[in-house]
Design an enzyme around this catalytic site. Structure first.
Site, PDB file in Angstrom:
ATOM      1  N   ASP A 177       0.385  17.733  -6.244  1.00  0.00           N
ATOM      2  CA  ASP A 177      -0.039  18.818  -7.142  1.00  0.00           C
ATOM      3  C   ASP A 177       0.761  18.743  -8.448  1.00  0.00           C
ATOM      4  O   ASP A 177       1.305  19.749  -8.920  1.00  0.00           O
ATOM      5  CB  ASP A 177       0.188  20.171  -6.444  1.00  0.00           C
ATOM      6  CG  ASP A 177      -0.536  21.305  -7.168  1.00  0.00           C
ATOM      7  OD1 ASP A 177      -1.358  21.013  -8.062  1.00  0.00           O
ATOM      8  OD2 ASP A 177      -0.273  22.472  -6.835  1.00  0.00           O
TER       9      ASP A 177
ATOM     10  N   CYS B 199       7.728 -19.306   6.867  1.00  0.00           N
ATOM     11  CA  CYS B 199       6.507 -18.898   7.570  1.00  0.00           C
ATOM     12  C   CYS B 199       5.611 -20.085   7.883  1.00  0.00           C
ATOM     13  O   CYS B 199       4.512 -19.909   8.398  1.00  0.00           O
ATOM     14  CB  CYS B 199       5.749 -17.879   6.731  1.00  0.00           C
ATOM     15  SG  CYS B 199       5.446 -18.462   5.064  1.00  0.00           S
TER      16      CYS B 199
END
Ligand code: ADP
Length: 617
Positions: free
Chosen positions: A481, A132
């Site tokens: 849940d 990079c």
């Protein structure tokens, strides 16, 4: 306990250059990986080995193959990296198999560590990252790190020989462009850069492959590149029969920085990448334009492809995948594939084994075993299996949305999840067909056995649930849940997670709105109560409450308080008190799950690891 040796091998290491001025050198070392450390020593004939380094496995933050075109100045040409204590250790294996073995084993041993999120796929060299181009050695990596390795214990398959023709001559090989986490039993995990054999490529979106351990399964066809072959039709970025002018028109119309296509050049067998940019030109002016890059080939014996600079790849899809993440000499990285022919993502097309529609004829209904949010639950039989059938009451569920999602849900498959086998949508009422769990829901089970549950059993329950939840977390699936009432117990007392993701299809406002009387406030993280912000980390909060339920033998959390009082006490920083039966370690884990900020809570992968280490004691 004495550490167990996992691997031993002579390999070459590069100096770790702890200081800027320390010299760069390559030394042969004898490496030993055990369950505690990675050690390396110098071995000289006739002398005692001298230990030269020892890295505690717990300090390792990343282990990965290094991809580089940089010349490697030693005899071993297969590098991999171990990032620990802010240092990079580069190890060079003599061959790819050896490297894979080490990377897999190290990943396996460190997968529950505090790992990096991103890593650098190339070397740190001459004061910059080759991937990079960042010049800070500890700069955040440029590629996502996947710590999960898939180590199969299956033996290698025997090569079948037919009439004297070795089978491998017929094999088509592909390489994985990126990792793939399976959705279900029919899929095969992929590891980036590993090679696989194609078993069946007749389906355009999903191909069946075999890995080097003999495992077979389906993978998305856009995740792999053929090692020899130029059929790119399955990739969104490839447009056949489009010339330079048409590509410019298409990309200018798209108008997005980094919009690109790959097209055939005028020269047969040559491809061009056309990319849109608004980056300032050499005169400094910002003029939206399309740039064209020819994909070049090296003229070495082994043809390799490259674009602007010499980042070499065996296949064109690998090259495109790389430049989708790195500009590396291009005016911009290839951000958005544009297509003349296709829209949307082909990645999750219909799976060849999708069979979530259950034929009503094959289903026999038995007696009622419970009732829930969506209606009655019956026991029954389907294809010689005992099943639980949820009969969906009219108006209780948004059925169309659920049917859409059922495909994904049937493909979530793990031993600690209650399996959804399929859905019967053709007749009313709609029925959902699940794996049958003899011992019913966990909260009833706990209450019925009060005073008779050992701590080991309770820990085992938490382990089961965290195992199932770690799988959902890896699959980027949020439960929403999680509670003891939504876990079920099998005939051998194994606990499995159920009802994952189902609240999204409930049509009752009292249940779905955080102000509703049926909303599970006592299990919900603060960010869920305040802004309905669900995530795997909000599931972790609920898991903390669920552990509390287990160690309280099925009692109701905040027993004598209303939802509003619970919200007030949470806002005041108060938490559930330690259940009498919970050991201190468990209490600490619960409190960790109840950290105010989601990012301060552990992941399920980590919780599983922590709970497993408690069960060893
Ligand atoms: P809903 O999703 O409609 O709210 P529940 O999941 O709460 O329904 O199921 C209601 C009851 O039915 C549970 O408490 C349990 O006793 C029984 N049940 C549900 N699923 C199964 C299953 N897979 N195996 C055995 N019993 C089940």
């Amino acid at each position: 306990m004495y550490p167990r040796v996992i691997l031993k091998e002579t390999m070459i290491k590069k100096s770790q250059q702890k200081r800027r001025t320390s010299p760069c050198n390559y030394k042969q070392r004898f490496f030993v990986l055990d369950t505690q450390d990675l050690k390396y020593s110098e071995r000289r004939p006739g002398k005692k080995p001298i230990l030269k380094g020892c890295i505690e496995l717990s300090a390792i933050k990343c282990v990965e193959i290094v991809h580089s075109d940089a010349p490697i100045p030693c005899s071993n040409k297969y590098p991999f990296q171990v990032f620990h204590d802010n240092l990079y250790l580069y190890i060079f294996a003599p061959d790819n198999d050896c490297r894979q073995r080490w990377v897999r084993a190290l990943k396996e041993e460190t997968k529950y560590n505090d790992l990096v999120v991103n890593y650098h796929p190339n070397f740190w060299m001459d004061g910059r990252w080759r991937c990079c181009h960042q010049t800070e050695k500890l700069a955040k990596g440029c590629q996502e790190y996947d710590p999960i390795s898939y180590v199969s214990k299956k033996p290698l398959p025997k090569i079948r020989e037919e009439e004297g023709t070795p089978h491998y001559q017929l094999q088509k090989l592909v390489v994985a462009l990126q990792d793939f986490t399976p959705f279900g039993d029919h899929d095969l995990p992929l590891q980036k850069d590993q090679e696989y054999v194609v078993i069946d490529s007749s389906h355009s979106d999903w191909w069946k492959l075999q890995d080097d351990m003999g495992n077979t399964g389906f993978v998305p066809s856009t995740y792999i590149a053929e090692i020899s072959g130029t059929d790119f039709h399955r990739f969104k970025w490839y447009s056949k029969e489009i010339d330079r002018g048409q590509s410019e028109e298409l990309l200018m119309k798209e108008g997005k920085e980094g919009a690109f296509i790959v097209r055939d050049s005028r020269l047969a067998g040559v491809y061009t990448v056309s990319v849109f940019t608004k980056a300032p030109g050499s005169n400094g002016e910002k003029n939206p334009r399309v740039k064209h890059y020819k994909i070049r080939e090296t003229d070495t014996e082994e043809n390799k492809f490259y674009l602007a600079e010499k980042y070499l790849f065996k296949t064109i899809p690998e090259l495109i995948h790389y430049h989708q993440h790195n500009a590396a000499g291009l005016i911009t990285r290839l951000r958005h594939p544009v297509s003349k022919h296709r829209t949307g993502s082909p990645d999750l097309g219909k799976h060849p084994t999708d069979q979530w529609e259950v034929d009503r004829e094959e289903l026999s209904l038995g007696q009622e075993i419970g009732s829930g949010q969506f209606g009655l639950v019956l026991e029954g039989n389907w294809r010689d299996k005992k099943v639980a059938i949820k009969m969906v009451r009219e108006g209780a569920m948004s059925e169309d949305e659920f049917t859409e999602e059922a495909r994904v849900m049937t493909r979530l498959s793990h031993s600690k999840l209650v399996q959804l086998y399929g859905v019967c949508t053709q007749h009313s009422p709609m029925c959902l067909v699940f794996e049958f769990m003899e011992n019913g829901c966990l909260s009833d089970y706990l209450q019925a056995r009060r005073g008779h549950l050992s701590r080991d059993t309770m820990l085992g329950m938490c382990l089961d649930i965290s195992d199932g939840m770690a799988y959902l977390e890896r699959s980027n699936f949020i439960h929403r849940d999680l509670a003891a009432r939504n876990c079920l117990v099998s005939n051998c007392n194994e606990v499995k997670v159920s009802d994952f993701g189902m609240t999204r299809f409930v049509l009752d406002d009292q249940y779905t709105s955080s102000h509703g009387s049926k909303f599970p406030v006592k299990w919900s993280a603060p960010e869920v109560i305040r802004y309905s912000k669900f995530s795997s980390k909000s599931d972790v909060w609920s898991f903390g409450v669920l552990m509390w339920e287990v160690y309280s033998e099925g009692r109701m959390p905040y027993e004598h308080r209303t939802n509003a009082e619970v919200v007030d006490s949470l806002n005041a920083g108060l938490r559930l008190l330690k259940p009498r039966l919970a050991p201190d370690d468990i209490q600490q884990l619960m409190e960790w799950c109840w950290k105010e900020k989601p990012e301060d809570r552990p992941s399920f992968a980590l919780l599983l690891h922590e709970l497993a280490s408690l069960s060893d004691l």
